[in-house]
Design an enzyme around this catalytic site. Structure first.
Site, mmCIF file in Angstrom:
data_model
loop_
_atom_site.group_PDB
_atom_site.id
_atom_site.type_symbol
_atom_site.label_atom_id
_atom_site.label_comp_id
_atom_site.label_asym_id
_atom_site.label_seq_id
_atom_site.Cartn_x
_atom_site.Cartn_y
_atom_site.Cartn_z
ATOM 1 N N LYS A 169 0.846 -1.189 0.000
ATOM 2 C CA LYS A 169 0.000 0.000 0.000
ATOM 3 C C LYS A 169 0.886 1.245 0.000
ATOM 4 C CE LYS A 169 -4.197 -1.865 0.579
ATOM 5 N NZ LYS A 169 -5.383 -1.577 -0.265
ATOM 6 N N ASP B 292 -0.572 -0.829 -4.618
ATOM 7 C CA ASP B 292 -1.927 -0.279 -4.534
ATOM 8 C C ASP B 292 -1.828 1.114 -3.930
ATOM 9 O OD1 ASP B 292 -4.586 0.293 -4.281
ATOM 10 O OD2 ASP B 292 -5.087 -1.404 -3.005
ATOM 11 N N GLU C 23 -2.351 -0.989 -8.887
ATOM 12 C CA GLU C 23 -3.790 -1.045 -8.640
ATOM 13 C C GLU C 23 -4.310 0.352 -8.291
ATOM 14 O OE1 GLU C 23 -6.889 -3.168 -5.504
ATOM 15 O OE2 GLU C 23 -4.951 -4.114 -5.906
ATOM 16 N N ASP D 155 -9.836 -0.734 -9.204
ATOM 17 C CA ASP D 155 -10.469 -1.162 -7.957
ATOM 18 C C ASP D 155 -11.627 -0.223 -7.649
ATOM 19 O OD1 ASP D 155 -11.280 -1.995 -5.459
ATOM 20 O OD2 ASP D 155 -9.348 -1.769 -4.495
ATOM 21 N N LYS E 278 -14.557 -6.679 -5.755
ATOM 22 C CA LYS E 278 -14.754 -6.879 -4.320
ATOM 23 C C LYS E 278 -16.192 -7.362 -4.099
ATOM 24 C CE LYS E 278 -10.700 -5.093 -3.057
ATOM 25 N NZ LYS E 278 -10.606 -3.742 -2.494
#
EC number: 5.1.1.-
Length: 336
Positions: free
Chosen positions: A153, A177, A203, A228, A250
């Site tokens: 992240k 991400d 991402e 995403d 998701k």
């Protein structure tokens, strides 16, 4: 059919930080659907970004409890259409749909991947997520959890320097991400540097609605980009097609396994790489995701690995990322 709802507060092993928030716990709602002596379990987590709480989801279900319990359950697809007619939020739909799919498998005595005609002998290995922290703490997390694929992240002022330091401590694959934190120019500039550091893809580098920026990124990025936050529901798949190389689905955001399977099919038709991600669920939600893995290119289902204590038994993820699928049918879930 009978419904039972329970709230859990999951304790995380480490403070989890992304570009927009940090937390040490994760509230989650477990739904149990019982029918003909079998019980299926589903899950949806709370999420401040989408203004979802366990209380709001529970209130939604309670408001239509009678309409759900009086339904003559036959299969998840028909049940999902019934749920959609009740105007429930996607997170709430997800918990009910996961429970319905688990129940269906248990009624048939088969795991979901088998019912869907897929072979679980081949599947992608899940990544393990390293949240934003000091570089020293991020290195500690790498060393504490040796893993073949990491999702890192990012969204700081020193993102490339962080990855450069992490690379000194592992040869594993990296996925990045940024959770909407970068601009198109940053992404295009960072991509070749990150590619040289063993990054596989980026991402959601840009804000969810920055389509002009994503057009530039797709045209000029040295790395593939996966949607995403730009890909929430079924209608988003086709919209993302021209701007991304792949999509991350998701279950909580799209409404469960039933719409996710349609999104997978549509994404493949468009030539997109397909990933399914998690929202720090327990093994209830993770085991449902695992049923989809034979259909995927990438998977992020490390949610249960990030917890101090799990609340259920389901799929087991081994130290090398391999999965042991439970013998129990459906999603293979048992609450502890």
């Amino acid at each position: 059919m009978q419904i039972a709802i329970k709230k859990y507060t999951l304790q995380l092993a480490h403070t989890f930080t992304i570009s927009r928030e940090s937390h040490d716990t994760q509230d989650t709602m477990i739904v149990a659907l019982s029918h003909k002596g079998k019980t299926g379990y589903g899950e949806a987590t709370s999420n401040p970004y989408y203004k979802i709480t366990v209380e709001s989801m529970t209130a939604e279900i309670e408001a239509v409890r009678e309409a759900i319990e009086e339904y003559d359950f036959d299969n998840p697809e028909n049940f999902y259409r019934h749920l959609e007619s009740l105007n429930l939020e996607k997170f709430t739909l997800c918990a009910l749909d996961l429970a319905a799919n688990d129940l269906y498998g248990k009624l048939l005595g088969k795991p979901l991947y088998e019912i869907w005609g897929t072979d679980n002998s081949h599947y992608p290995i899940t990544n393990y997520t390293i949240g934003i922290d000091t570089v020293e703490k991020m290195v500690e997390k790498l060393q504490e959890m040796p893993w073949p694929v990491y999702k890192i992240k990012l969204g700081t002022q020193d993102d490339v320097a962080i990855v450069r330091e992490l690379r000194k401590h592992t040869k594993s694959i990296f996925r990045i991400d940024a959770n909407c934190a970068w601009t198109a120019e940053e992404t295009i500039q960072n991509a070749p540097l990150l590619k040289d550091l063993g990054v596989e893809f980026l991402e959601q580098p840009l804000k969810a609605d920055d389509w002009e920026g994503m057009a530039k990124v797709k045209a000029h990025s040295a790395l593939p980009v996966i949607a995403d936050e730009s890909c929430i529901v079924e209608s988003d798949v086709e919209k993302c097609g021209p701007y991304f190389h792949g999509i991350n689905i998701k279950l909580t955001k799209c409404g469960g396994l039933t719409p996710a399977r349609r999104m997978i099919k549509k994404g493949k038709e468009l030539g997109l790489k397909i990933m399914v991600g998690c929202m720090t669920e327990s093994s209830v939600g993770i085991s449902a995701i695992a049923q989809l893995t034979p259909q995927l290119d990438y998977v992020d289902m490390d949610g249960s690995l990030l917890l101090k204590h799990d609340i259920a038994r389901g799929v087991q993820i081994l130290d090398d990322g391999k999965v042991i699928f439970p013998k129990l049918p459906g999603s293979g879930i048992e609450l502890l």
